[in-house]
Scaffold this active site. Sequence first.
Site, PDB file in Angstrom:
ATOM      1  N   CYS A 183       0.856  -1.189   0.000  1.00  0.00           N
ATOM      2  CA  CYS A 183       0.000   0.000   0.000  1.00  0.00           C
ATOM      3  C   CYS A 183       0.882   1.226   0.000  1.00  0.00           C
ATOM      4  O   CYS A 183       1.095   1.844   1.032  1.00  0.00           O
ATOM      5  CB  CYS A 183      -0.884  -0.026   1.234  1.00  0.00           C
ATOM      6  SG  CYS A 183      -2.165   1.198   1.179  1.00  0.00           S
TER       7      CYS A 183
ATOM      8  N   ASN B 112      -0.295  -5.431   2.964  1.00  0.00           N
ATOM      9  CA  ASN B 112      -0.033  -6.840   3.195  1.00  0.00           C
ATOM     10  C   ASN B 112      -0.464  -7.280   4.591  1.00  0.00           C
ATOM     11  O   ASN B 112      -0.300  -6.552   5.562  1.00  0.00           O
ATOM     12  CB  ASN B 112       1.469  -7.110   3.057  1.00  0.00           C
ATOM     13  CG  ASN B 112       1.879  -7.319   1.613  1.00  0.00           C
ATOM     14  OD1 ASN B 112       1.283  -8.136   0.921  1.00  0.00           O
ATOM     15  ND2 ASN B 112       2.868  -6.578   1.160  1.00  0.00           N
TER      16      ASN B 112
END
Lengths: 302, 302
Positions: free
Chosen positions: B241, B250
């Site tokens: 991200c 994750n």
Amino acid sequence: MLELPDKVTIKEVGPRDGLQNESEEVPFKDKVAWIDLLSEAGYSYIEFSSFVHPKWIPQLKDARSVATSIRRNPETTYAALVPNMKGLEAALETGVDEVSVFMSASETHNKKNINKSIEETYPVLEEVVKMAKQESKTVRGYVSTVFGCPYEGDVPVEQVAEVSEKLLSMGIDELSLGDTIGVANPKQVDDVLPRLQERLSFDRIAMHFHNTRGMALANVLVSLQHGITTFDASLGGLGGCPYAKGASGNLATDDLVHMLHKMGIETGIDEQKLKEAGDYIQKVLKQSLPSHQMQVLNKERV
Amino acid sequence: MLELPDKVTIKEVGPRDGLQNESEEVPFKDKVAWIDLLSEAGYSYIEFSSFVHPKWIPQLKDARSVATSIRRNPETTYAALVPNMKGLEAALETGVDEVSVFMSASETHNKKNINKSIEETYPVLEEVVKMAKQESKTVRGYVSTVFGCPYEGDVPVEQVAEVSEKLLSMGIDELSLGDTIGVANPKQVDDVLPRLQERLSFDRIAMHFHNTRGMALANVLVSLQHGITTFDASLGGLGGCPYAKGASGNLATDDLVHMLHKMGIETGIDEQKLKEAGDYIQKVLKQSLPSHQMQVLNKERV
């Protein structure tokens, strides 16, 4: 394989459990405006404050003014926490719909938190419940440290069941079983709930998970499969963890609603309005709220 | 009610999937020291880098030097991502244990990501797999957008199964099915997995969840109940991200390991050493990692 209900009730505890753990005091008018935004989002239940001595929780010293200033949605139950008769009297004067009382399933936590043994706590709560009932109010009971105590570690399920039975026998309408320090794991929830169900009627039980270790939604999922359909949550994950910004305490309402809606479960809550209410309090507090929904929202703005 | 396995395999993707999404480049020697710390934590599998052109992922331009400088724990499989034959050749020269290839289950995402249609991608991967096999390497395949595509929305399960079957038929040893944008919900996982299981052998399937909406651990829980016992994760929730600090991408290895251990499931990973490794990379990156475990650790220091 998953067995899920069609509908879940979410009880918003942010204005009380959330704000009482914020170091920053929220100005009275912002608090009222925020609760009004929550009311518009479609909650059937909002715990809006606590009638406790300001010496203990200065953040909620305006409980009385808040109670009489918020717009009361007729579809919503407005509840306040009361620690004792004095709190109850103040709450009743403001016309709350429901009061909540609290105690711990662990002896040490109860003593540290309310300065009484578990046995000494019962008569205090009994008096409060009795008077609330006389005034035709419903009563909610919070049981803390159901899945673990910061002082004692494991809390026997029998002890949780015993405290819960005692509270229900006083006439308390619903119990909220709290994972106060956020240690419950899905297997534990899966082990504990059937044992509690042998002694407690689950239509009077709500679960109150904290997301300290990230397991709250998984714990909700397991609870749903055991027939629990009422959950407490705090918008944006506000509060529940006063010592570090960004660390999560309370299960975030917006993350919970998002997951439930994605799974086709109704909550009656409007996600867009929830977002607006989250954004509002985020701006007031001048901090980024820890819920995933708020983080995604904040990110979209970058 | 929950049916859980005794043991779960966790594949650490932080050094590749995590660092490739960090804006900050990690100095070579810190990267090596970090991977060495990971090796000491007891992982059976670490994806340590990607042999991709530095134009695309400058953060991993040192893949070759990393491969030859890390301490190789004989208990650990050290894998690297390779996009094509050139990457494979470079990876083979450095003596990797395994290579991974990747493609998407959604046409649009595949095109945007690797500039080829799904049909055009197969022969490229087939060549890579064939040569890797000739060199006696095992091969892993990543399938992206299994639970949703940022461009197409829903991705039909049949399409996921078709791409997966095709990859397995090339001789790929294990497939990692990715919820690339973190949209999977537990009910969806519960619906999709049995349909995939009709066509794929689950002992060759790993799940790769992202925690963007906070549902990754709940999705793991459902996957465990469907017989999945291998999961990808990134220590501290690193990467996945790139656009906002603090927003999670994750699934965090440390949160996953914590939950599994609490449920009595073995992973072979030492939580204390994991914490030390997380703390190390946190200091190198000069940022607070988003996992709950790291947040709790950071909080304890306040």
